[in-house]
Write an enzyme that holds these catalytic residues in place. Structure first.
Site, PDB file in Angstrom:
ATOM      1  N   LYS A   1       0.851  -1.199   0.000  1.00  0.00           N
ATOM      2  CA  LYS A   1       0.000   0.000   0.000  1.00  0.00           C
ATOM      3  C   LYS A   1       0.885   1.247   0.000  1.00  0.00           C
ATOM      4  O   LYS A   1       1.738   1.407   0.858  1.00  0.00           O
ATOM      5  CB  LYS A   1      -0.910   0.011   1.234  1.00  0.00           C
ATOM      6  CG  LYS A   1      -1.831   1.244   1.288  1.00  0.00           C
ATOM      7  CD  LYS A   1      -2.879   1.112   2.385  1.00  0.00           C
ATOM      8  CE  LYS A   1      -2.417   1.597   3.723  1.00  0.00           C
ATOM      9  NZ  LYS A   1      -2.258   3.062   3.821  1.00  0.00           N
TER      10      LYS A   1
ATOM     11  N   ASP B   1      -3.366   4.239  -2.155  1.00  0.00           N
ATOM     12  CA  ASP B   1      -4.318   4.709  -1.140  1.00  0.00           C
ATOM     13  C   ASP B   1      -4.296   6.238  -1.090  1.00  0.00           C
ATOM     14  O   ASP B   1      -3.752   6.828  -0.153  1.00  0.00           O
ATOM     15  CB  ASP B   1      -3.899   4.084   0.209  1.00  0.00           C
ATOM     16  CG  ASP B   1      -4.792   4.489   1.362  1.00  0.00           C
ATOM     17  OD1 ASP B   1      -5.929   4.905   1.118  1.00  0.00           O
ATOM     18  OD2 ASP B   1      -4.324   4.368   2.514  1.00  0.00           O
TER      19      ASP B   1
ATOM     20  N   LYS C   1      -7.231   8.098  -1.639  1.00  0.00           N
ATOM     21  CA  LYS C   1      -8.562   8.540  -1.180  1.00  0.00           C
ATOM     22  C   LYS C   1      -9.036   9.794  -1.928  1.00  0.00           C
ATOM     23  O   LYS C   1      -9.278  10.832  -1.328  1.00  0.00           O
ATOM     24  CB  LYS C   1      -8.549   8.819   0.328  1.00  0.00           C
ATOM     25  CG  LYS C   1      -8.129   7.641   1.177  1.00  0.00           C
ATOM     26  CD  LYS C   1      -8.232   7.983   2.666  1.00  0.00           C
ATOM     27  CE  LYS C   1      -7.790   6.847   3.559  1.00  0.00           C
ATOM     28  NZ  LYS C   1      -6.326   6.621   3.558  1.00  0.00           N
TER      29      LYS C   1
ATOM     30  N   ASP D   1     -13.253  14.760  -4.891  1.00  0.00           N
ATOM     31  CA  ASP D   1     -13.284  16.026  -5.619  1.00  0.00           C
ATOM     32  C   ASP D   1     -14.505  15.997  -6.531  1.00  0.00           C
ATOM     33  O   ASP D   1     -15.336  15.086  -6.410  1.00  0.00           O
ATOM     34  CB  ASP D   1     -11.975  16.180  -6.425  1.00  0.00           C
ATOM     35  CG  ASP D   1     -11.546  17.629  -6.589  1.00  0.00           C
ATOM     36  OD1 ASP D   1     -12.403  18.449  -6.983  1.00  0.00           O
ATOM     37  OD2 ASP D   1     -10.378  17.940  -6.343  1.00  0.00           O
TER      38      ASP D   1
ATOM     39  N   THR E   1     -11.650   6.036  10.414  1.00  0.00           N
ATOM     40  CA  THR E   1     -11.723   5.521  11.790  1.00  0.00           C
ATOM     41  C   THR E   1     -11.184   6.544  12.801  1.00  0.00           C
ATOM     42  O   THR E   1     -11.330   6.363  13.997  1.00  0.00           O
ATOM     43  CB  THR E   1     -10.971   4.190  11.944  1.00  0.00           C
ATOM     44  OG1 THR E   1      -9.718   4.327  11.307  1.00  0.00           O
ATOM     45  CG2 THR E   1     -11.746   3.039  11.343  1.00  0.00           C
TER      46      THR E   1
ATOM     47  N   ARG F   1       3.209  -1.765  10.630  1.00  0.00           N
ATOM     48  CA  ARG F   1       4.348  -1.926  11.545  1.00  0.00           C
ATOM     49  C   ARG F   1       4.665  -3.351  12.004  1.00  0.00           C
ATOM     50  O   ARG F   1       5.849  -3.657  12.165  1.00  0.00           O
ATOM     51  CB  ARG F   1       4.178  -0.964  12.730  1.00  0.00           C
ATOM     52  CG  ARG F   1       4.450   0.484  12.309  1.00  0.00           C
ATOM     53  CD  ARG F   1       3.852   1.491  13.240  1.00  0.00           C
ATOM     54  NE  ARG F   1       2.393   1.509  13.134  1.00  0.00           N
ATOM     55  CZ  ARG F   1       1.616   2.319  13.828  1.00  0.00           C
ATOM     56  NH1 ARG F   1       2.149   3.170  14.678  1.00  0.00           N
ATOM     57  NH2 ARG F   1       0.311   2.294  13.662  1.00  0.00           N
TER      58      ARG F   1
HETATM   59  O1  C5P Z   1       1.232   0.085  11.095  1.00  0.00           O
HETATM   60  P1  C5P Z   1      -0.246  -0.211  10.998  1.00  0.00           P
HETATM   61  O2  C5P Z   1      -0.543  -1.681  10.781  1.00  0.00           O
HETATM   62  O3  C5P Z   1      -1.031   0.372  12.144  1.00  0.00           O
HETATM   63  O4  C5P Z   1      -0.675   0.540   9.658  1.00  0.00           O
HETATM   64  C1  C5P Z   1      -1.993   0.568   9.224  1.00  0.00           C
HETATM   65  C2  C5P Z   1      -2.122   1.297   7.919  1.00  0.00           C
HETATM   66  O5  C5P Z   1      -3.505   1.371   7.595  1.00  0.00           O
HETATM   67  C3  C5P Z   1      -1.606   2.720   7.926  1.00  0.00           C
HETATM   68  O6  C5P Z   1      -1.155   3.026   6.598  1.00  0.00           O
HETATM   69  C4  C5P Z   1      -2.828   3.528   8.256  1.00  0.00           C
HETATM   70  O7  C5P Z   1      -2.778   4.830   7.780  1.00  0.00           O
HETATM   71  C5  C5P Z   1      -3.905   2.728   7.519  1.00  0.00           C
HETATM   72  N1  C5P Z   1      -5.262   2.895   8.045  1.00  0.00           N
HETATM   73  C6  C5P Z   1      -5.610   2.646   9.365  1.00  0.00           C
HETATM   74  N2  C5P Z   1      -6.898   2.827   9.763  1.00  0.00           N
HETATM   75  C7  C5P Z   1      -7.824   3.215   8.892  1.00  0.00           C
HETATM   76  C8  C5P Z   1      -7.502   3.469   7.567  1.00  0.00           C
HETATM   77  C9  C5P Z   1      -6.186   3.290   7.168  1.00  0.00           C
HETATM   78  O8  C5P Z   1      -4.765   2.250  10.166  1.00  0.00           O
HETATM   79  N3  C5P Z   1      -9.065   3.329   9.282  1.00  0.00           N
END
Ligand code: C5P
Length: 242
Positions: A41, A68, A70, A73, A127, A218
């Site tokens: 992503k 991603d 999003k 517009d 979220t 992560r």
């Molecule tokens: O490191 P981690 O697993 O928390 O990363 C989650 C990824 O998903 C990040 O790129 C974050 O911006 C994205 N994301 C999220 N919650 C959402 C939408 C996207 O954690 N509701």
């Protein structure tokens, strides 16, 4: 030898979030991964820093790329952005469902007219938002109902699915049927650090709840051995096809 040599994965369910500030750091991680085991992503930070060139590089290395960005517009602008993204050869891209039916239809038409025909999904309610932040922008509908309404509108516009919390996945799966694609972030393998995510779900539970794809950052990107971490998640979820 990676697990990919032992079993074929036709449709990797894990999407690794490349949350990096520059191409060099992102590529250092990507070199350690296997396109048979995951997709990637690319979000706003990395895309703004590294641009389409990096996306093309990832596609050339055989990774499925979820762009991603999003988009939100006027319909014509979003449609053109979707055409440009499709030309990069991405596997998936997204728009904001709150851009409305006409905007989503224009986006879907653009994607379908492209050669690559990537999967187009929508974001319902971020979220990071709660009932109070929704009220502040003039939306007084109950948050869960608002998520459901926007997901239904997404389906009506002909898009393939939505990004949602794995905690919303069973409800949306029931409402929208088996063909709707549910992409879920907020995933943490059993015993992993939660980082700044407050409501997390294990990969196996997310899939049980009806998630189609899991966005994981992560737990893989910060692992001492990212490929091993990825393989361990596969093993935990029994994601290999025989
Ligand atoms: O490191 P981690 O697993 O928390 O990363 C989650 C990824 O998903 C990040 O790129 C974050 O911006 C994205 N994301 C999220 N919650 C959402 C939408 C996207 O954690 N509701």
């Amino acid at each position: 030898m990676t697990l990919a040599h032992d079993a074929k994965i036709h449709d990797p369910k894990i999407i690794v979030a490349l949350d990096y500030a520059d191409a060099t750091s992102a590529l250092k991680l990507v070199e350690q991964l296997d396109p048979a085991l995951c997709r990637l992503k690319v979000g706003k930070e990395l895309f703004t820093a590294a641009g389409p060139k990096l996306v093309e590089q990832l596609v050339q290395a055989n990774f499925g790329v979820f762009l991603d960005l999003k988009f939100h517009d006027i319909p014509n602008t979003v449609a053109k952005a979707c055409t440009a993204a499709s030309q990069l050869g991405v596997w998936m891209l997204n728009v904001h469902a709150s851009g409305g039916l006409e905007m989503m239809q224009a986006a879907q038409q653009a994607v379908q007219s492209s050669e690559a025909k990537p999967i187009l999904i929508a974001v319902t309610v971020l979220t990071s938002m709660n009932q109070q932040t929704l009220n502040q922008i003039g939306i007084h509908t109950d948050l869960t109902t608002h998520v459901q309404n926007l997901a239904k509108l997404t389906q009506q516009a002909g898009l393939a699915g939505v990004v949602c919390s794995a905690l919303e996945a069973s409800m949306l799966r029931q409402e929208l049927g088996n063909d709707f694609c549910l992409v879920t972030p907020g995933i943490r393998p059993a015993n992993a650090n939660q980082d700044d995510q407050s409501r997390v779900v294990t990969p196996a539970d997310a899939l049980k709840n009806g998630a189609s794809y899991l966005v994981i950052g992560r737990p893989i990107t910060k692992a001492i051995n990212p490929l091993k971490a990825l393989e361990a998640i596969h093993a935990e979820c029994k994601l290999f096809n025989a």
